[in-house]
Every structure is written in C-alpha cells, then in structure tokens.
Design a protein around this motif. Structure first.
Motif, PDB file in Angstrom:
ATOM      1  N   ASN A   8     -16.473  -5.310  23.469  1.00 42.66           N
ATOM      2  CA  ASN A   8     -17.593  -5.779  22.660  1.00 42.66           C
ATOM      3  C   ASN A   8     -18.377  -4.548  22.213  1.00 42.66           C
ATOM      4  O   ASN A   8     -18.875  -3.781  23.036  1.00 42.66           O
ATOM      5  N   ALA A   9     -18.470  -4.338  20.910  1.00 41.45           N
ATOM      6  CA  ALA A   9     -19.071  -3.108  20.402  1.00 41.45           C
ATOM      7  C   ALA A   9     -19.749  -3.361  19.067  1.00 41.45           C
ATOM      8  O   ALA A   9     -19.454  -4.333  18.360  1.00 41.45           O
ATOM      9  N   LEU A  45     -18.912   3.655  16.390  1.00 45.27           N
ATOM     10  CA  LEU A  45     -18.457   2.626  17.325  1.00 45.27           C
ATOM     11  C   LEU A  45     -19.212   2.828  18.630  1.00 45.27           C
ATOM     12  O   LEU A  45     -19.056   3.859  19.289  1.00 45.27           O
ATOM     13  N   LYS A  46     -20.043   1.867  18.990  1.00 48.48           N
ATOM     14  CA  LYS A  46     -20.835   1.966  20.205  1.00 48.48           C
ATOM     15  C   LYS A  46     -20.639   0.718  21.038  1.00 48.48           C
ATOM     16  O   LYS A  46     -20.905  -0.397  20.580  1.00 48.48           O
ATOM     17  N   GLY A  47     -20.155   0.918  22.253  1.00 50.54           N
ATOM     18  CA  GLY A  47     -19.867  -0.213  23.128  1.00 50.54           C
ATOM     19  C   GLY A  47     -21.120  -0.908  23.616  1.00 50.54           C
ATOM     20  O   GLY A  47     -22.213  -0.339  23.647  1.00 50.54           O
ATOM     21  N   ASN A  48     -20.951  -2.149  23.971  1.00 46.38           N
ATOM     22  CA  ASN A  48     -22.055  -2.961  24.499  1.00 46.38           C
ATOM     23  C   ASN A  48     -21.600  -3.631  25.800  1.00 46.38           C
ATOM     24  O   ASN A  48     -21.006  -4.710  25.772  1.00 46.38           O
ATOM     25  N   ARG A  53     -22.858  -3.172   9.164  1.00 42.02           N
ATOM     26  CA  ARG A  53     -22.816  -3.228  10.629  1.00 42.02           C
ATOM     27  C   ARG A  53     -22.359  -4.602  11.075  1.00 42.02           C
ATOM     28  O   ARG A  53     -22.610  -5.598  10.399  1.00 42.02           O
ATOM     29  N   VAL A  54     -21.727  -4.609  12.224  1.00 41.59           N
ATOM     30  CA  VAL A  54     -21.340  -5.875  12.830  1.00 41.59           C
ATOM     31  C   VAL A  54     -21.130  -5.650  14.315  1.00 41.59           C
ATOM     32  O   VAL A  54     -20.649  -4.586  14.737  1.00 41.59           O
ATOM     33  N   THR A  55     -21.527  -6.601  15.111  1.00 37.90           N
ATOM     34  CA  THR A  55     -21.257  -6.591  16.548  1.00 37.90           C
ATOM     35  C   THR A  55     -20.212  -7.650  16.833  1.00 37.90           C
ATOM     36  O   THR A  55     -20.423  -8.844  16.554  1.00 37.90           O
ATOM     37  N   THR A  56     -19.082  -7.218  17.350  1.00 40.42           N
ATOM     38  CA  THR A  56     -17.955  -8.141  17.501  1.00 40.42           C
ATOM     39  C   THR A  56     -17.076  -7.708  18.666  1.00 40.42           C
ATOM     40  O   THR A  56     -17.237  -6.633  19.238  1.00 40.42           O
ATOM     41  N   ASN A  57     -16.117  -8.577  18.993  1.00 40.18           N
ATOM     42  CA  ASN A  57     -15.078  -8.261  19.980  1.00 40.18           C
ATOM     43  C   ASN A  57     -13.828  -7.824  19.232  1.00 40.18           C
ATOM     44  O   ASN A  57     -13.336  -8.551  18.357  1.00 40.18           O
ATOM     45  N   ALA A  58     -13.341  -6.650  19.533  1.00 43.22           N
ATOM     46  CA  ALA A  58     -12.183  -6.101  18.826  1.00 43.22           C
ATOM     47  C   ALA A  58     -11.298  -5.357  19.805  1.00 43.22           C
ATOM     48  O   ALA A  58     -11.752  -4.893  20.865  1.00 43.22           O
TER      49      ALA A  58
END
Length: 320
Positions: free
Chosen positions: A96-97, A112-115, A80-85
């Motif tokens: 940001n997801a 893929l889940k947006g934040n 898992r990773v939370t990043t801007n892509a």
C-alpha cells in the motif's frame, strides 16, 4: 544498509528531492544574493522614495526569480493516488503506497512512498527522475537494471517512444516551447529593468507587458497537453490523470502581476509623465542652459595675496 546511508549499493548518487533540484537551488541563491546586495543601499536613499525603491527591488527580483525557477521546477502538472500495487517483478508481494507523478519542462519525477514507509523489511521511499533532453529510453533502461519497483517502471514506460500513449511527444515538445518562451520573458524582464533606469518609462511599461505576454505564451504552450486524449494510469486498484500544479498557477500569478504593473506604468506615464520620471529618479536636468542664472561673484582676497595686477593701459591724449 547503514554503511550506504539507507541507499542501495547500486545507486551511484544520493537521491534528492525533486522540489529543490541543484539548478533550482542555484537560481534561488543567486537572486537572494542580488536582493541582499541591492537592499543594502536603501539606507542611503532619503525620504519617502526609500519605500518605493524597496518595493521596486523586491517586486522586480521576485518576478525574475520566478521566471528562472519555473524552468527547473518539476510540478507544472502532477497526479497522485494511494493504492495497493505489486511491488516488484516476479513477485506476488502487494504494498500500500502513495504514487505520484510530477511533470516539469525537462522531464518527470515519479515518487513512491509506502504506507507505512517500512514494509517487507525495506524502506519504500523512492524519488526517480526521468529526463527527456534527448530521449527517455536510456533512463528507463537504467531503471530496469536497478530493479526499481513496478509502479515506477509502469509510469516511466508510458513516456517511452514505444508506448502507444505517445506522452513523450506531448510533454516533451510542449515543455520545450514553454521553456523557450519563459527565457524570452526573462530577457524582456531585463530590458524592462534597464528602461526603468532611463527617461523612457513608457517603453519600460511596454516591456513589462511583453514579459507578461511571453509568460502567458509559455502557459498556453504547456496547456496543449490537455487538448489531446489523456492517457489514464492504472496502478493496482487505483488510477489517476495529470492536472495543473503549483508551477502552472505560479506562472499565471506572475503573468497577472506583470500585466498589472505594465498597465499602471503606461497609464500613469500618460497622465503624469513628469511625476513618473521624478519617482523613478530619471527626470531631465532641472537647470537648462537658457534658464541658468548666475549670481554676483566675489573675489577671495586670500588667494590674491602676492598677486600684482597692472592697471589697464590708457590711451594717450594728443593735443592738436
């Protein structure tokens, strides 16, 4: 989009969570029905053996359910990773997801889940399955036609045959052998249950140890993916690598449980074999032919009413 229940028109089926796939849910329901059916007979068992039978039923069905379920779970390894892509191809939009990769024995799930979830007037909450029963190429082509977000396509491309990472060969074959050994463990589990119902408790213990051995073999097969150079996934400003997840550790716990049960059964059968047969209700008959003692019998006169009996014939005495 409310007409399609928040699912885009080009999706033919409703997307479901990878945790409760159809086959996994079916396996759980089957074992739950078996558990309820067997627990219904407990009130008919008298004495302290009722608790022993309840423990035996619950433990045995738990082991069998876990072995079957592990074949269909999708979280043997995960990352898992939370990043801007970048969100879509031919677009400069950045989201940001939280991006997740979940690896099973038959394929992968990419989430893929947006934040936050709603961005660009869209609901960014994807869960895509890519199976490698044959090759993953067809699923990847369908994903391209659907126009899935870039992070999902990037991860799926790493598992195609043309990828220089070669992940498909590592995960496909290790998962195939892990699944085969798990089904062998399930067969050993069934044989152990059959032998526990026969006066051969020692061999039932051996089959329980064999069940544990094949579970460990499946873990060893899947672990081979960690012995090759890992492919690092770079997504926007972040990166991740896969690590062992829930199903792997659940397999380890189940294997240890089978090992403990097998060792205890074998040792107790060597030390107190008669007590073990009595505990499992498989002891030999307590009355043998040479030990049977019949008491004095009596005739019921009620059943003899109307029955005439003739005296035994007497020998005539001859006088010489």
């Amino acid at each position: 989009m409310t007409f399609y229940d928040d699912i885009y028109p080009f999706y033919t089926l409703q997307r479901t969570s990878f945790i409760f796939s159809g086959r996994l849910l079916t396996s759980i329901l089957v074992f739950l029905v078996l558990a309820v059916s067997l627990l219904v007979i407990l009130p008919g068992i008298r004495g302290k053996s009722r608790l022993f039978w309840m423990f035996r039923i619950i433990t045995s069905l738990f082991i069998g359910a876990v072995i079957v379920a592990l074949n269909f779970t999708s979280d043997w390894a995960e990352a898992r990773v939370t990043t801007n892509a970048t969100y879509k191809s031919f677009s400069n939009a950045v989201v940001n997801a939280e991006i997740g990769l979940h690896v099973g024995l038959y394929g992968i799930n990419v989430t893929l889940k947006g934040n936050p979830v709603v961005q660009f007037n869209e609901t960014i909450d994807y869960n895509e399955m890519f199976s490698w029963h044959d090759t993953i190429e067809e699923d990847y082509e369908e994903a391209l036609e659907k126009g899935l977000p870039n992070p999902i396509l990037y991860i799926a491309e790493k598992f195609t045959l043309n990828s220089p990472c070669g992940l498909i060969f590592q995960y496909k074959y290790s998962g195939r052998y892990a699944s085969a050994t798990l089904w062998t463990a399930f067969c050993c589990w069934m044989l152990a249950n059959i032998l526990f119902s026969m006066p051969v408790i020692l061999y039932a213990g051996y089959m329980t140890l064999a069940t544990a051995a094949f579970i460990f073999f499946s873990m060893a097969s899947f672990s081979t993916i960690m012995n090759v150079p890992q492919c690092i996934f770079f997504l926007g400003t972040g990166s991740f690598e896969t690590v062992y997840s829930h199903s792997f550790w659940l397999a380890l716990a189940t294997g240890l449980l089978c090992t403990i049960i097998g060792i205890v059964v074998v040792l107790l059968n060597i030390v107190i074999p008669e007590k073990m047969k009595e505990a499992f209700s498989v002891g030999v008959d307590s009355f043998e032919d040479e030990d049977v003692c019949y008491g004095e019998g009596y005739l019921n006169s009620t059943f003899l009413d109307g029955v005439t009996t003739s005296p035994p014939p007497s020998k005539a005495l001859t006088v010489s």
